[in-house]
Scaffold this motif. Sequence first.
Motif, short mmCIF file in Angstrom:
data_model
loop_
_atom_site.label_atom_id
_atom_site.label_comp_id
_atom_site.label_asym_id
_atom_site.label_seq_id
_atom_site.Cartn_x
_atom_site.Cartn_y
_atom_site.Cartn_z
N LYS A 29 27.72 -4.29 -1.12
CA LYS A 29 27.21 -5.54 -0.56
C LYS A 29 25.69 -5.59 -0.66
O LYS A 29 25.11 -6.64 -0.98
CB LYS A 29 27.67 -5.69 0.89
N SER A 30 25.07 -4.45 -0.37
CA SER A 30 23.61 -4.38 -0.50
C SER A 30 23.19 -4.57 -1.95
O SER A 30 22.20 -5.25 -2.24
CB SER A 30 23.13 -3.01 0.02
N TRP A 31 23.97 -3.99 -2.87
CA TRP A 31 23.70 -4.12 -4.31
C TRP A 31 23.71 -5.60 -4.72
O TRP A 31 22.83 -6.07 -5.42
CB TRP A 31 24.74 -3.35 -5.10
N ILE A 32 24.74 -6.33 -4.26
CA ILE A 32 24.89 -7.74 -4.62
C ILE A 32 23.68 -8.54 -4.12
O ILE A 32 23.11 -9.37 -4.85
CB ILE A 32 26.21 -8.30 -4.04
N LYS A 33 23.26 -8.27 -2.89
CA LYS A 33 22.11 -8.99 -2.32
C LYS A 33 20.82 -8.65 -3.08
O LYS A 33 20.00 -9.55 -3.36
CB LYS A 33 21.96 -8.64 -0.84
N GLU A 34 20.65 -7.36 -3.38
CA GLU A 34 19.44 -6.94 -4.10
C GLU A 34 19.40 -7.52 -5.51
O GLU A 34 18.35 -7.94 -6.00
CB GLU A 34 19.39 -5.41 -4.17
N ARG A 35 20.58 -7.55 -6.16
CA ARG A 35 20.64 -8.10 -7.52
C ARG A 35 20.31 -9.58 -7.50
O ARG A 35 19.62 -10.10 -8.40
CB ARG A 35 22.02 -7.87 -8.11
N ALA A 36 20.81 -10.28 -6.49
CA ALA A 36 20.49 -11.70 -6.35
C ALA A 36 18.98 -11.88 -6.13
O ALA A 36 18.35 -12.76 -6.73
CB ALA A 36 21.28 -12.30 -5.20
N ALA A 37 18.40 -11.02 -5.28
CA ALA A 37 16.97 -11.11 -4.99
C ALA A 37 16.13 -10.87 -6.25
O ALA A 37 15.08 -11.49 -6.43
CB ALA A 37 16.60 -10.10 -3.91
N LEU A 38 16.60 -9.97 -7.13
CA LEU A 38 15.89 -9.73 -8.38
C LEU A 38 15.85 -10.99 -9.25
O LEU A 38 14.93 -11.18 -10.04
CB LEU A 38 16.57 -8.60 -9.17
N ASN A 39 16.86 -11.84 -9.07
CA ASN A 39 16.93 -13.11 -9.79
C ASN A 39 16.27 -14.25 -9.00
O ASN A 39 16.43 -15.42 -9.35
CB ASN A 39 18.39 -13.46 -10.09
N HIS A 40 15.59 -13.88 -7.89
CA HIS A 40 14.85 -14.84 -7.06
C HIS A 40 15.76 -15.87 -6.39
O HIS A 40 15.39 -17.04 -6.24
CB HIS A 40 13.77 -15.55 -7.90
N VAL A 41 16.95 -15.42 -5.99
CA VAL A 41 17.85 -16.30 -5.22
C VAL A 41 18.41 -15.52 -4.04
O VAL A 41 18.44 -14.28 -4.05
CB VAL A 41 19.02 -16.84 -6.08
N GLU A 42 18.84 -16.24 -3.02
CA GLU A 42 19.52 -15.63 -1.88
C GLU A 42 21.01 -15.90 -2.00
O GLU A 42 21.43 -16.85 -2.67
CB GLU A 42 18.99 -16.20 -0.57
N ILE A 43 21.81 -15.06 -1.34
CA ILE A 43 23.26 -15.24 -1.41
C ILE A 43 23.84 -15.18 -0.01
O ILE A 43 23.47 -14.32 0.80
CB ILE A 43 23.91 -14.17 -2.32
N GLU A 44 24.72 -16.12 0.32
CA GLU A 44 25.34 -16.17 1.64
C GLU A 44 26.24 -14.96 1.86
O GLU A 44 26.83 -14.42 0.92
CB GLU A 44 26.19 -17.44 1.78
N GLU A 45 26.36 -14.55 3.12
CA GLU A 45 27.19 -13.37 3.47
C GLU A 45 28.64 -13.57 3.04
O GLU A 45 29.27 -12.65 2.50
CB GLU A 45 27.11 -13.12 4.98
N GLU A 46 29.18 -14.76 3.28
CA GLU A 46 30.57 -15.03 2.90
C GLU A 46 30.75 -14.99 1.38
O GLU A 46 31.79 -14.59 0.88
CB GLU A 46 31.01 -16.39 3.44
N ALA A 47 29.72 -15.42 0.67
CA ALA A 47 29.77 -15.40 -0.79
C ALA A 47 29.79 -13.96 -1.31
O ALA A 47 30.45 -13.66 -2.31
CB ALA A 47 28.58 -16.15 -1.37
#
Length: 339
Positions: free
Chosen positions: A152-170
């Motif tokens: 889950k942390s990986w998914i959030k960090e990867r999204a952040a590298l792309n300059h976007v945020e991701i919802e917890e449910e997503a």
Amino acid sequence: MVFDLWKQIKAKKFAPIYLLYGVESFLINETRQHLINHLLNEEEMDFNLFSYDLEETPIDVALEDAETFPFMGERKLIFLQNPAFLTSEKTKEKVEHNLSKLEAYIKEPSPFTVLVFIAPYEKLDERKKITKELKRNAAILEAKKLNEVELKSWIKERAALNHVEIEEEAVELILSLAGTNLFMLTSEIDKLALYSGAGNGINVHMVENLVSRSLEQNIFTLIDKIVNRKIEEALRIYYDLLKQNEEPIKILSIITGQFRLIYQVKELARRGYGQQQIAGHLKVHPFRIKLAAGQANVFGDKELTHIMKSLAETDYQMKTGGMNKELLIEMFLFRLHHK
């Protein structure tokens, strides 16, 4: 975590020695590529990028290269593959390595070379002097399989590298649909980020519409529909798989594997095993064990035994009988629903 190491590399804060070890090849390959991209430019790669397989080449040869000035540019980048001398695994080593010379180099590494050990082993032998010296002096990446929290942390960090945020449910939904393979997850997150656009967010609706389902995940969803007695939705998934030219025998094999996992999880839980212990015992990712445990609660022992027998009979008929293979699975799904 690995993202901290990547940030240092991107900032051109290079360590003289790196140790990348573990069985999660994606993390090792990505780190390797980050080093290449940020340490060398295209003109330098032909002259200052080297790779040695230590199952074929003595360490002395690689160290001589490391101690030789770069032909162009400021640094050399040298990858040392398969350093079996760091493990206790039995290997048929074809060469002898001068480890005392390596120990001396580790203590005083060349200022113009970045030396990267790539050890695709689950564990290193911590008792060995050379392992201790390397871990004491190198920048380390332990490329292990990530647990659910780390994924889950990986998914959030990867999204952040792309300059976007991701919802917890997503985040939860991506794991359910795409599985735990980092190659697949990274591809899907990058795709979602591109669709969303920098500065925006990834939501559940985007994930539902854009994330590709692997065959295994489609079948897991199919079984989940059966568990919840939603036969029409289960059949719709099955028919979609057939339209995608998936072979019925392959579909049946994965269905069987999933029910076998449910059976094993239920039995081991009854014996007092925790989910992490079950994952280690069966060598299956903990997230899959968590999902299977939820499904296991729906089935009684006799029902699961009956299902396993029915799957075995369906498999036998598919391989030996003249009956339509697509229809055999359809009949199994109807019987399961009725049961």
